[in-house]
Design an enzyme around this catalytic site. Structure first.
Site, PDB file in Angstrom:
ATOM      1  CE  LYS A   1      -4.406   0.965   0.117  1.00  0.00           C
ATOM      2  NZ  LYS A   1      -5.502   0.145  -0.448  1.00  0.00           N
TER       3      LYS A   1
HETATM    4  P1  NAD Z   1     -12.757   8.003  -3.412  1.00  0.00           P
HETATM    5  O1  NAD Z   1     -11.734   8.990  -3.010  1.00  0.00           O
HETATM    6  O2  NAD Z   1     -13.089   7.813  -4.845  1.00  0.00           O
HETATM    7  O3  NAD Z   1     -14.133   8.328  -2.644  1.00  0.00           O
HETATM    8  C1  NAD Z   1     -14.189   8.437  -1.244  1.00  0.00           C
HETATM    9  C2  NAD Z   1     -15.585   8.853  -0.846  1.00  0.00           C
HETATM   10  O4  NAD Z   1     -15.651   8.880   0.592  1.00  0.00           O
HETATM   11  C3  NAD Z   1     -15.975  10.249  -1.324  1.00  0.00           C
HETATM   12  O5  NAD Z   1     -17.361  10.285  -1.626  1.00  0.00           O
HETATM   13  C4  NAD Z   1     -15.694  11.108  -0.082  1.00  0.00           C
HETATM   14  O6  NAD Z   1     -16.468  12.299  -0.057  1.00  0.00           O
HETATM   15  C5  NAD Z   1     -16.120  10.149   1.019  1.00  0.00           C
HETATM   16  N1  NAD Z   1     -15.558  10.502   2.314  1.00  0.00           N
HETATM   17  C6  NAD Z   1     -14.259  10.778   2.601  1.00  0.00           C
HETATM   18  N2  NAD Z   1     -14.142  11.112   3.885  1.00  0.00           N
HETATM   19  C7  NAD Z   1     -15.389  11.026   4.419  1.00  0.00           C
HETATM   20  C8  NAD Z   1     -15.932  11.276   5.704  1.00  0.00           C
HETATM   21  N3  NAD Z   1     -15.137  11.673   6.698  1.00  0.00           N
HETATM   22  N4  NAD Z   1     -17.270  11.097   5.884  1.00  0.00           N
HETATM   23  C9  NAD Z   1     -18.066  10.694   4.872  1.00  0.00           C
HETATM   24  N5  NAD Z   1     -17.614  10.457   3.637  1.00  0.00           N
HETATM   25  C10 NAD Z   1     -16.285  10.630   3.416  1.00  0.00           C
HETATM   26  O7  NAD Z   1     -12.287   6.625  -2.747  1.00  0.00           O
HETATM   27  P2  NAD Z   1     -12.673   5.138  -3.217  1.00  0.00           P
HETATM   28  O8  NAD Z   1     -11.663   4.707  -4.204  1.00  0.00           O
HETATM   29  O9  NAD Z   1     -14.118   5.085  -3.525  1.00  0.00           O
HETATM   30  O10 NAD Z   1     -12.363   4.331  -1.871  1.00  0.00           O
HETATM   31  C11 NAD Z   1     -13.338   4.209  -0.828  1.00  0.00           C
HETATM   32  C12 NAD Z   1     -12.936   3.064   0.092  1.00  0.00           C
HETATM   33  O11 NAD Z   1     -12.880   1.848  -0.675  1.00  0.00           O
HETATM   34  C13 NAD Z   1     -11.587   3.187   0.770  1.00  0.00           C
HETATM   35  O12 NAD Z   1     -11.658   2.582   2.036  1.00  0.00           O
HETATM   36  C14 NAD Z   1     -10.667   2.379  -0.122  1.00  0.00           C
HETATM   37  O13 NAD Z   1      -9.536   1.910   0.559  1.00  0.00           O
HETATM   38  C15 NAD Z   1     -11.606   1.233  -0.510  1.00  0.00           C
HETATM   39  N6  NAD Z   1     -11.239   0.531  -1.742  1.00  0.00           N
HETATM   40  C16 NAD Z   1     -11.165   1.174  -2.933  1.00  0.00           C
HETATM   41  C17 NAD Z   1     -10.861   0.446  -4.093  1.00  0.00           C
HETATM   42  C18 NAD Z   1     -10.839   1.099  -5.449  1.00  0.00           C
HETATM   43  O14 NAD Z   1     -10.780   0.348  -6.445  1.00  0.00           O
HETATM   44  N7  NAD Z   1     -10.918   2.401  -5.575  1.00  0.00           N
HETATM   45  C19 NAD Z   1     -10.595  -0.931  -4.012  1.00  0.00           C
HETATM   46  C20 NAD Z   1     -10.681  -1.569  -2.774  1.00  0.00           C
HETATM   47  C21 NAD Z   1     -11.016  -0.819  -1.641  1.00  0.00           C
END
Ligand code: NAD
Length: 421
Positions: free
Chosen positions: A113
């Site tokens: 990571k």
């Molecule tokens: P992103 O940055 O695209 O979106 C994050 C979202 O969370 C946004 O809508 C943001 O406004 C919201 N957010 C952030 N802080 C917040 C808070 N304090 N309260 C409420 N909402 C909040 O991120 P993502 O890629 O969608 O990732 C989201 C989660 O999924 C993370 O935990 C990440 O590790 C996990 N994840 C992502 C992927 C991927 O392919 N992108 C894969 C596996 C896991």
């Protein structure tokens, strides 16, 4: 004003929490103490200082990390996170989660990571480009298609991956397979952008079938409307589920009859948030976990379901689309209350699965159709879900412990067969 659910002040050790789940699996598997230590310790960690010239001419210095946890089953694989609270502890915890996740999903990778401590919303596009290039050049000696392959995570996107590919290519020659989650135009895979949300939906469909839940009658509450949350919402909406409440870092919106998800996505695309959407009532992002639902989907950040709010959660099933959204204490309370929790390393495994498809397409220089990607993703998510639910049923373990046990056992076996020690 921006609500902030991110409990920096109550920061707990995510690394400690993930290790506790690992320890339970290692204990049940009867792993030798030395093997346990070998599997717990990250193999390599790098902390880098990243000076970046900002648009107004002044220099800002950011701190970045890359943690390579374990590569017994293949090259390191793990996302890069841009978030103001990214630090060593969080990056280590997320790297080890990747090790167990890639093993559970049975893709030929290890776990790593990366993170940069920065609020990406506060930087211009050009500043983000310069920061990403500086970060890539600072860690590029650890990267490579057969060494360590980054992908998007919280606060990063397909655009960020294109910059990484370009910066790495400047130093090492054209190498699209060094990073996944790229835009399709520069070697990304069709279906990758939607893959994590779509994969979460596939797990939910299988669990609903087993638990006798009719998805079309369900009310879903969702935290996070970025890559994972918005795609999950889109696919769930297409399947006829009602998403009744959504919150992001700026606020939330509620409609008891179900939100118009395509319209909400458009609103978010234009304004950068779900806040202010006129197709429902406005709610604070603090209140999202108190809205009654059948399925609760955290898809934003970690440690949001805690001892403090777990008593007020009214749902039947928690689908962990985010990484580590539930603290262990809250997890125990949910289980005691009869609320099933489908764990992160299973639910969001669709992202790394389609990253694997992208990597293989890049290595073979051969493109798959979106239909091929989604069909193969469906098969692999079903396979992983079945492994977890079969183990949970046959052992009486909760889903999280069953998932960890499968992942840890596969990594331990690979390490043993390779004769590391
Ligand atoms: P992103 O940055 O695209 O979106 C994050 C979202 O969370 C946004 O809508 C943001 O406004 C919201 N957010 C952030 N802080 C917040 C808070 N304090 N309260 C409420 N909402 C909040 O991120 P993502 O890629 O969608 O990732 C989201 C989660 O999924 C993370 O935990 C990440 O590790 C996990 N994840 C992502 C992927 C991927 O392919 N992108 C894969 C596996 C896991």
């Amino acid at each position: 004003m921006t609500d902030n659910l991110d409990p920096k002040s109550q920061r707990r050790s995510a690394e400690h929490d993930v290790k506790a789940a690992f320890d339970r699996a290692a204990e049940r598997l009867g792993l030798d103490e030395g093997v346990r230590r070998m599997l717990v310790e990250p193999w390599r960690e790098l902390r880098v200082s990243l000076p970046v010239r900002m648009d107004d001419g002044h220099i800002e210095v950011f701190i970045g990390y890359r943690v390579q946890h374990n590569a017994a089953r293949g090259p390191y694989k793990g996302g890069i996170r841009y978030h103001q609270h990214a630090d060593e502890d969080e990056t280590r915890a997320l790297a080890s989660l990747m090790t167990w996740k890639t093993a559970l999903m049975d893709v030929p990778f290890g776990g790593s990571k990366g993170g940069v401590s920065v609020d990406p919303h506060a930087l211009s596009n050009e500043e983000l480009n310069r920061l990403t290039r500086r970060y890539t050049l600072s860690i590029q000696h650890l990267l490579g298609p057969h060494r360590d392959i980054p992908a998007p995570d919280l606060g990063t996107s397909a655009q960020t991956m294109a910059w990484i590919m370009d910066a790495y290519g400047q130093a090492n020659g054209y190498t699209p397979a060094v990073v996944t989650g790229k835009p399709v135009e520069v070697g990304g895979s069709l279906g990758r952008e939607a893959a994590t949300g779509r994969g979460a939906m596939f797990v939910l469909q299988d669990a609903c079938r087993d638990l006798g839940i009719v998805l079309r009658h369900c009310r879903i509450v969702l935290q996070g409307f970025g890559n994972v949350g918005s795609w999950f919402a889109q696919v769930a909406h297409e399947e006829g589920a009602h998403i009744v409440a959504v919150a992001d870092h700026k606020g939330g919106v509620y409609n008891s009859g179900g939100l118009d998800i395509p319209a909400l996505r458009e609103h978010e695309r234009v304004t950068g948030s779900v806040a202010g959407f006129t197709g429902g009532e406005s709610i604070s992002n603090h209140d999202i976990f108190e809205v009654e639902s059948d399925i609760l989907v955290p898809a934003a950040i970690e440690n949001v379901i805690t001892e403090e709010n777990v008593g007020r959660i009214k749902t039947h099933l928690v689908l962990e689309a985010a990484n580590h959204p539930t603290t262990p204490e809250a997890d125990s309370v949910l289980v005691e209350r009869g609320i099933s929790v489908l764990p992160d390393i299973l639910v969001n495994g669709g992202g790394v699965t389609v990253s694997y498809f992208e990597w293989t397409q890049n290595l073979q220089q051969f493109h798959w159709t979106e239909e091929q990607v989604n069909t193969e993703l469906r098969t692999r998510m079903a396979h992983a879900y079945k492994a977890v639910s079969d183990k949970a049923r046959s052992t009486g373990l909760k889903y999280r412990d069953a998932a960890f046990e499968i992942g840890v056992e596969r990594v331990a076996r690979a390490a043993e067969m390779r004769g590391f020690v």
